[in-house]
Design a protein around this motif. Structure first.
Motif, PDB file in Angstrom:
ATOM      1  N   ILE A   2      -9.202  -4.371  -9.683  1.00 61.65           N
ATOM      2  CA  ILE A   2      -8.585  -3.109 -10.093  1.00 61.65           C
ATOM      3  C   ILE A   2      -9.658  -2.135 -10.547  1.00 61.65           C
ATOM      4  O   ILE A   2      -9.614  -0.956 -10.215  1.00 61.65           O
ATOM      5  N   GLY A   3     -10.624  -2.634 -11.303  1.00 63.77           N
ATOM      6  CA  GLY A   3     -11.686  -1.747 -11.759  1.00 63.77           C
ATOM      7  C   GLY A   3     -12.652  -2.430 -12.696  1.00 63.77           C
ATOM      8  O   GLY A   3     -12.494  -3.591 -13.061  1.00 63.77           O
ATOM      9  N   LYS A   4     -13.677  -1.688 -13.069  1.00 61.99           N
ATOM     10  CA  LYS A   4     -14.738  -2.159 -13.954  1.00 61.99           C
ATOM     11  C   LYS A   4     -14.517  -1.558 -15.346  1.00 61.99           C
ATOM     12  O   LYS A   4     -14.198  -0.376 -15.479  1.00 61.99           O
ATOM     13  N   VAL A   5     -14.707  -2.376 -16.386  1.00 63.50           N
ATOM     14  CA  VAL A   5     -14.522  -1.911 -17.757  1.00 63.50           C
ATOM     15  C   VAL A   5     -15.670  -0.981 -18.131  1.00 63.50           C
ATOM     16  O   VAL A   5     -16.843  -1.321 -17.966  1.00 63.50           O
ATOM     17  N   LEU A   6     -15.324   0.209 -18.640  1.00 65.87           N
ATOM     18  CA  LEU A   6     -16.325   1.184 -19.074  1.00 65.87           C
ATOM     19  C   LEU A   6     -16.608   1.061 -20.565  1.00 65.87           C
ATOM     20  O   LEU A   6     -17.755   1.000 -20.996  1.00 65.87           O
ATOM     21  N   PHE A   7     -15.532   1.047 -21.376  1.00 67.32           N
ATOM     22  CA  PHE A   7     -15.672   0.923 -22.824  1.00 67.32           C
ATOM     23  C   PHE A   7     -14.340   0.487 -23.407  1.00 67.32           C
ATOM     24  O   PHE A   7     -13.337   0.393 -22.701  1.00 67.32           O
ATOM     25  N   HIS A   8     -14.337   0.208 -24.702  1.00 60.80           N
ATOM     26  CA  HIS A   8     -13.093  -0.191 -25.357  1.00 60.80           C
ATOM     27  C   HIS A   8     -12.996   0.443 -26.741  1.00 60.80           C
ATOM     28  O   HIS A   8     -13.997   0.860 -27.319  1.00 60.80           O
ATOM     29  N   PHE A  45     -10.863   0.779 -21.250  1.00 65.21           N
ATOM     30  CA  PHE A  45     -10.779   1.846 -20.271  1.00 65.21           C
ATOM     31  C   PHE A  45     -11.558   1.390 -19.054  1.00 65.21           C
ATOM     32  O   PHE A  45     -12.722   1.010 -19.160  1.00 65.21           O
ATOM     33  N   ILE A  46     -10.871   1.406 -17.902  1.00 64.83           N
ATOM     34  CA  ILE A  46     -11.489   0.933 -16.670  1.00 64.83           C
ATOM     35  C   ILE A  46     -11.528   2.061 -15.647  1.00 64.83           C
ATOM     36  O   ILE A  46     -10.735   2.993 -15.700  1.00 64.83           O
ATOM     37  N   LYS A  47     -12.473   1.929 -14.737  1.00 59.96           N
ATOM     38  CA  LYS A  47     -12.610   2.887 -13.643  1.00 59.96           C
ATOM     39  C   LYS A  47     -12.477   2.126 -12.335  1.00 59.96           C
ATOM     40  O   LYS A  47     -13.083   1.074 -12.162  1.00 59.96           O
ATOM     41  N   GLN A  48     -11.652   2.655 -11.431  1.00 61.93           N
ATOM     42  CA  GLN A  48     -11.531   2.046 -10.111  1.00 61.93           C
ATOM     43  C   GLN A  48     -12.912   2.004  -9.487  1.00 61.93           C
ATOM     44  O   GLN A  48     -13.617   3.020  -9.460  1.00 61.93           O
ATOM     45  N   GLN A 104       5.972   3.810 -15.494  1.00 60.07           N
ATOM     46  CA  GLN A 104       7.371   3.427 -15.429  1.00 60.07           C
ATOM     47  C   GLN A 104       7.823   3.212 -13.982  1.00 60.07           C
ATOM     48  O   GLN A 104       8.619   2.331 -13.707  1.00 60.07           O
ATOM     49  N   GLN A 105       7.319   4.013 -13.072  1.00 61.24           N
ATOM     50  CA  GLN A 105       7.746   3.933 -11.681  1.00 61.24           C
ATOM     51  C   GLN A 105       7.009   2.856 -10.900  1.00 61.24           C
ATOM     52  O   GLN A 105       7.540   2.306  -9.960  1.00 61.24           O
ATOM     53  N   GLN A 106       5.784   2.556 -11.273  1.00 60.13           N
ATOM     54  CA  GLN A 106       4.965   1.622 -10.511  1.00 60.13           C
ATOM     55  C   GLN A 106       4.531   0.467 -11.397  1.00 60.13           C
ATOM     56  O   GLN A 106       3.360   0.290 -11.679  1.00 60.13           O
ATOM     57  N   SER A 107       5.473  -0.327 -11.862  1.00 61.55           N
ATOM     58  CA  SER A 107       5.144  -1.392 -12.801  1.00 61.55           C
ATOM     59  C   SER A 107       4.246  -2.462 -12.181  1.00 61.55           C
ATOM     60  O   SER A 107       3.546  -3.154 -12.885  1.00 61.55           O
ATOM     61  N   GLU A 108       4.264  -2.584 -10.842  1.00 59.14           N
ATOM     62  CA  GLU A 108       3.421  -3.599 -10.207  1.00 59.14           C
ATOM     63  C   GLU A 108       1.983  -3.134 -10.043  1.00 59.14           C
ATOM     64  O   GLU A 108       1.088  -3.936  -9.822  1.00 59.14           O
ATOM     65  N   SER A 109       1.719  -1.830 -10.121  1.00 55.99           N
ATOM     66  CA  SER A 109       0.351  -1.348 -10.001  1.00 55.99           C
ATOM     67  C   SER A 109      -0.113  -0.789 -11.348  1.00 55.99           C
ATOM     68  O   SER A 109       0.685  -0.477 -12.214  1.00 55.99           O
ATOM     69  N   THR A 110      -1.413  -0.671 -11.494  1.00 51.94           N
ATOM     70  CA  THR A 110      -1.985  -0.180 -12.737  1.00 51.94           C
ATOM     71  C   THR A 110      -1.973   1.344 -12.739  1.00 51.94           C
ATOM     72  O   THR A 110      -2.536   1.958 -11.845  1.00 51.94           O
ATOM     73  N   PRO A 111      -1.327   1.963 -13.739  1.00 52.56           N
ATOM     74  CA  PRO A 111      -1.303   3.429 -13.779  1.00 52.56           C
ATOM     75  C   PRO A 111      -2.704   3.977 -14.007  1.00 52.56           C
ATOM     76  O   PRO A 111      -3.485   3.409 -14.763  1.00 52.56           O
ATOM     77  N   ASN A 112      -3.025   5.065 -13.330  1.00 49.80           N
ATOM     78  CA  ASN A 112      -4.351   5.659 -13.520  1.00 49.80           C
ATOM     79  C   ASN A 112      -4.271   7.166 -13.417  1.00 49.80           C
ATOM     80  O   ASN A 112      -3.341   7.716 -12.859  1.00 49.80           O
ATOM     81  N   LEU A 113      -5.272   7.791 -13.971  1.00 53.37           N
ATOM     82  CA  LEU A 113      -5.409   9.236 -13.911  1.00 53.37           C
ATOM     83  C   LEU A 113      -6.816   9.509 -13.425  1.00 53.37           C
ATOM     84  O   LEU A 113      -7.785   9.193 -14.110  1.00 53.37           O
ATOM     85  N   PHE A 114      -6.935  10.042 -12.210  1.00 53.59           N
ATOM     86  CA  PHE A 114      -8.224  10.310 -11.569  1.00 53.59           C
ATOM     87  C   PHE A 114      -9.095   9.053 -11.476  1.00 53.59           C
ATOM     88  O   PHE A 114     -10.308   9.112 -11.631  1.00 53.59           O
ATOM     89  N   GLY A 115      -8.466   7.890 -11.264  1.00 52.33           N
ATOM     90  CA  GLY A 115      -9.206   6.645 -11.097  1.00 52.33           C
ATOM     91  C   GLY A 115      -9.528   5.923 -12.388  1.00 52.33           C
ATOM     92  O   GLY A 115     -10.152   4.866 -12.365  1.00 52.33           O
ATOM     93  N   PHE A 116      -9.091   6.446 -13.522  1.00 47.99           N
ATOM     94  CA  PHE A 116      -9.332   5.809 -14.814  1.00 47.99           C
ATOM     95  C   PHE A 116      -8.020   5.273 -15.369  1.00 47.99           C
ATOM     96  O   PHE A 116      -6.982   5.913 -15.241  1.00 47.99           O
ATOM     97  N   SER A 117      -8.076   4.097 -15.993  1.00 49.32           N
ATOM     98  CA  SER A 117      -6.891   3.474 -16.569  1.00 49.32           C
ATOM     99  C   SER A 117      -7.205   2.966 -17.964  1.00 49.32           C
ATOM    100  O   SER A 117      -8.347   2.647 -18.276  1.00 49.32           O
TER     101      SER A 117
END
Length: 179
Positions: free
Chosen positions: A124-130, A62-65, A29-42
């Protein structure tokens, strides 16, 4: 004792999971221009069919920075465009020009490569799985009716049942406990 320990572990896990989800929600919500992540995972929802049959509209990826130097041909990456969009396509070629790394990308379902190469700063990152079709659930939960039916209603029911059970429990006296 064992039952209390298991209960504590489960409650702690659920609490941490809720805090993680809350953190990602607030960050998005606060950073709409960037991709939200948790410990480098989005987690992102696929909005088009450009990557079929690998991903379809409504799938959650699910992507990893990842450092651009770690990416190779055939990796699937998510990158930002100058317009502020996020695109997920496959690398068809890596290029190095004047110590600057760039990638030629293409959607698996597209006939031609993407018009502009992806610069390393756009990655932004590499796709790990979906997870197929999970995005439709996410979209439903983001609407007021979906949030109410799936989150609020069960929570209210749980609290109501707990309160009812505690109020209807017979009170024991000290004399009964001593016997």
């Amino acid at each position: 004792m064992f039952k209390r320990t298991i209960s504590f572990v489960i409650k702690s896990f659920v609490g941490l999971l809720c805090l993680g989800v809350l953190f990602v929600f607030i960050q998005s919500q606060q950073q709409s221009e960037s991709t939200p992540n948790l410990f480098g995972f989005s987690a992102l929802t696929i909005l088009s069919n450009s990557m079929q049959p690998e991903f379809s509209e409504g799938d959650v990826i699910f992507i990893k920075q990842t450092e651009a130097s770690d990416l190779v041909k055939d990796d699937i990456i998510t990158f930002g465009t100058p317009e502020g969009n996020r695109v997920t396509h496959r690398i068809t070629e890596t290029n190095t020009q004047e110590n600057q790394l760039s990638f030629t990308t293409k959607g698996d379902n597209n006939n031609v490569i993407d018009a502009e190469p992806v610069q390393e700063g756009q990655v932004i990152g590499k796709v790990l799985f979906h997870i197929p079709k999970l995005g439709f659930l996410s979209r439903f939960l983001s609407e007021p009716i979906g949030f109410g039916l799936v989150i609020v209603l069960p929570l209210v029911a749980y609290v109501g049942i707990t309160v009812y059970e505690r109020l209807s429990k017979p009170k024991s006296t000290k004399n009964e406990e001593a016997i």
